[in-house]
Design an enzyme around this catalytic site. Sequence first.
Site, PDB file in Angstrom:
ATOM      1  N   LYS A 214      34.751  36.179  19.620  1.00  0.00           N
ATOM      2  CA  LYS A 214      34.625  34.984  19.496  1.00  0.00           C
ATOM      3  C   LYS A 214      33.187  34.633  20.052  1.00  0.00           C
ATOM      4  O   LYS A 214      32.346  35.996  19.921  1.00  0.00           O
ATOM      5  CB  LYS A 214      35.941  34.601  20.978  1.00  0.00           C
ATOM      6  CG  LYS A 214      35.397  35.415  22.444  1.00  0.00           C
ATOM      7  CD  LYS A 214      35.612  34.962  23.425  1.00  0.00           C
ATOM      8  CE  LYS A 214      34.925  34.203  24.731  1.00  0.00           C
ATOM      9  NZ  LYS A 214      33.890  34.671  25.546  1.00  0.00           N
TER      10      LYS A 214
ATOM     11  N   HIS B  91      40.176  31.796  25.636  1.00  0.00           N
ATOM     12  CA  HIS B  91      41.180  32.744  26.399  1.00  0.00           C
ATOM     13  C   HIS B  91      42.133  31.986  26.888  1.00  0.00           C
ATOM     14  O   HIS B  91      43.504  32.405  26.665  1.00  0.00           O
ATOM     15  CB  HIS B  91      40.016  33.673  27.114  1.00  0.00           C
ATOM     16  CG  HIS B  91      39.489  34.425  26.767  1.00  0.00           C
ATOM     17  ND1 HIS B  91      39.709  35.402  26.239  1.00  0.00           N
ATOM     18  CD2 HIS B  91      38.550  34.833  27.024  1.00  0.00           C
ATOM     19  CE1 HIS B  91      37.944  35.748  25.948  1.00  0.00           C
ATOM     20  NE2 HIS B  91      37.872  35.267  26.617  1.00  0.00           N
TER      21      HIS B  91
ATOM     22  N   ARG C 188      45.207  59.500  16.388  1.00  0.00           N
ATOM     23  CA  ARG C 188      44.690  58.678  16.255  1.00  0.00           C
ATOM     24  C   ARG C 188      43.665  59.492  15.480  1.00  0.00           C
ATOM     25  O   ARG C 188      42.810  60.254  16.372  1.00  0.00           O
ATOM     26  CB  ARG C 188      43.394  57.948  16.247  1.00  0.00           C
ATOM     27  CG  ARG C 188      45.209  56.289  17.274  1.00  0.00           C
ATOM     28  CD  ARG C 188      44.448  55.319  17.428  1.00  0.00           C
ATOM     29  NE  ARG C 188      45.156  54.867  18.118  1.00  0.00           N
ATOM     30  CZ  ARG C 188      46.150  53.653  17.538  1.00  0.00           C
ATOM     31  NH1 ARG C 188      45.332  53.525  16.121  1.00  0.00           N
ATOM     32  NH2 ARG C 188      46.718  52.558  17.756  1.00  0.00           N
TER      33      ARG C 188
ATOM     34  N   ASP D 233      32.899  29.301  26.178  1.00  0.00           N
ATOM     35  CA  ASP D 233      33.376  31.104  26.820  1.00  0.00           C
ATOM     36  C   ASP D 233      34.627  31.062  27.416  1.00  0.00           C
ATOM     37  O   ASP D 233      35.156  32.272  26.712  1.00  0.00           O
ATOM     38  CB  ASP D 233      32.241  31.009  28.404  1.00  0.00           C
ATOM     39  CG  ASP D 233      32.154  32.943  28.305  1.00  0.00           C
ATOM     40  OD1 ASP D 233      32.323  33.347  26.770  1.00  0.00           O
ATOM     41  OD2 ASP D 233      32.796  33.029  29.395  1.00  0.00           O
TER      42      ASP D 233
ATOM     43  N   HIS E 265      40.189  38.967  23.882  1.00  0.00           N
ATOM     44  CA  HIS E 265      41.335  40.481  24.570  1.00  0.00           C
ATOM     45  C   HIS E 265      42.194  39.352  25.577  1.00  0.00           C
ATOM     46  O   HIS E 265      42.866  40.134  25.825  1.00  0.00           O
ATOM     47  CB  HIS E 265      39.942  40.713  25.260  1.00  0.00           C
ATOM     48  CG  HIS E 265      39.071  40.210  26.349  1.00  0.00           C
ATOM     49  ND1 HIS E 265      38.285  39.486  26.257  1.00  0.00           N
ATOM     50  CD2 HIS E 265      39.366  40.855  27.873  1.00  0.00           C
ATOM     51  CE1 HIS E 265      38.142  39.131  27.988  1.00  0.00           C
ATOM     52  NE2 HIS E 265      38.614  40.010  28.957  1.00  0.00           N
TER      53      HIS E 265
HETATM   54  C1  BG6 Z   1      34.657  36.790  27.919  1.00  0.00           C
HETATM   55  C2  BG6 Z   1      33.320  36.334  29.111  1.00  0.00           C
HETATM   56  O1  BG6 Z   1      34.923  37.702  27.107  1.00  0.00           O
HETATM   57  O2  BG6 Z   1      35.592  37.290  29.154  1.00  0.00           O
HETATM   58  C3  BG6 Z   1      32.923  36.324  29.479  1.00  0.00           C
HETATM   59  O3  BG6 Z   1      32.479  35.692  27.499  1.00  0.00           O
HETATM   60  C4  BG6 Z   1      34.353  36.425  30.922  1.00  0.00           C
HETATM   61  O4  BG6 Z   1      31.856  35.628  30.051  1.00  0.00           O
HETATM   62  C5  BG6 Z   1      35.290  37.435  30.249  1.00  0.00           C
HETATM   63  O5  BG6 Z   1      33.543  37.008  32.417  1.00  0.00           O
HETATM   64  C6  BG6 Z   1      36.559  37.770  31.003  1.00  0.00           C
HETATM   65  O6  BG6 Z   1      37.240  38.480  31.464  1.00  0.00           O
HETATM   66  P1  BG6 Z   1      37.231  40.168  31.782  1.00  0.00           P
HETATM   67  O7  BG6 Z   1      38.699  40.987  31.324  1.00  0.00           O
HETATM   68  O8  BG6 Z   1      36.067  40.984  31.651  1.00  0.00           O
HETATM   69  O9  BG6 Z   1      37.532  39.238  33.472  1.00  0.00           O
END
Ligand code: BG6
Length: 456
Positions: free
Chosen positions: A133, A225, A36, A220, A163
């Site tokens: 987000k 998610h 990349r 959140d 994610h």
């Molecule tokens: C985030 C939240 O998007 O995802 C957090 O804002 C959360 O509060 C997190 O802890 C959880 O994802 P991961 O991949 O960090 O366990």
Amino acid sequence: MAEPQTTLLILGASGDLTSRLLLPALGQLLTLEPSRRIRLRGAGIDHWDDARWQQVVRDAFASGGFADAFDAIAETTYQRADITDPRDLAKLMADPGDRLALYFAVPPAVAAAACTALADVAIPEGAVLALEKPFGVDEASARQLNATVARLVPEEQIFRVDHFLGRSTTLNLLGVRFANRVFAPVWSAQHIESVVVRYDETLGLEGRAGYYDRAGALVDMIQSHLLQVMAVLAMEPPTTLHERDLRDATAAVLRATRVWGDDAATASRRARYTAGTVGDRELPAYVDEPGVDPTRATETLAELTCEVRNERWGGVPFTLRSGKALAGKDGEVVVTFKPVNHVPEGLTGDAPGSVLRFSLGPDRMDLELNVNGGEDPFELERARLEADLGAGALKAYGEVLSGILDADAALAVRGDAAEESWRIVDPVLAAWRAGEVPLEEYPAGSLGPEEWPKLP
Ligand code: BG6
């Protein structure tokens, strides 16, 4: 032919999100995909110089174990900028290279203001915009923000980052479900009794009151998610995993989703943690965490049951739950099948429905079945088939970032899906604000309020 050179412009470069998540993900991506060609441009309100920014990048790469990746970047520069000022934005986007990716690593209100300012700036052809987000704060604001960004670039160039769409387990759902005749034909209300998507965390507030106290667990984790994971699990089989097919299918699920019984008050639960011990860490009560305003009544644990109202899923409860400061880290998708219609007389013991579980890191799946292979050949017992799926090569953020750099939006949330997920949770937020659902309590380090029904 050489790879196109991408300029990754991070707006909010001096912020926490950049150093904690984005840069380590970039370090991993460059380590695994050294061909990349990246120029990294940081921009932020802080008066940093190139050297300070380069040190932040080096440290973040090193924290993820990717120190050498720094040398793979063609150029690493920093510009102090007010990203809500069109003149500053124009300067940042000058000399975009073959392709420009703009990553808004800033709070939603700043991102929205920057997008408004971008309307007065010539955006380079093909530039992609990546927005973190939460996308908006309710359906109306998400619609408004969508209208603003739609004036800037085409939808396929807008990356609403989630994610969880890049988590290997979410992607594993696709293979298990669509590449196996033992699952594909039984993936419906006819055979499935319930689905749970749960993400229990041991982490507390971690100094994020400024953001979290206004968001809470529902916004959140569930609004973004977990609804996305549910959509992948429940979608109609797409013809390809191209962004159009995939996102048409997941958006259709969200469009069909309503809170259970159309009653936000009975379909949801909320609670917040009191002081307690998680592992070997003492946590203060949520309300005593610095920066928390107890009168906001922010929940740290939320549960919501929905129905995907279509031919495939009508009548199946999908329960989404996520919370902080719980006893153990427990992220999983649990699909409980209905029991068989008839067990031949002569077989003894219970025959509850089979259960298929995907664990969201470490990535494992297991299938719980009724068997009669024990000592007494006519007595049923439970057996577990387990498979370790292995972690994906890229961590979730890296997977998402790779899509952004390649301008492939398959793992980004589409505008209509962002609006739909707010449409689903808005009535719940309204019911909570109206006091229709009690805010319960649980000690940090526990499994949540004892009275809550146990999920499968
Ligand atoms: C985030 C939240 O998007 O995802 C957090 O804002 C959360 O509060 C997190 O802890 C959880 O994802 P991961 O991949 O960090 O366990």
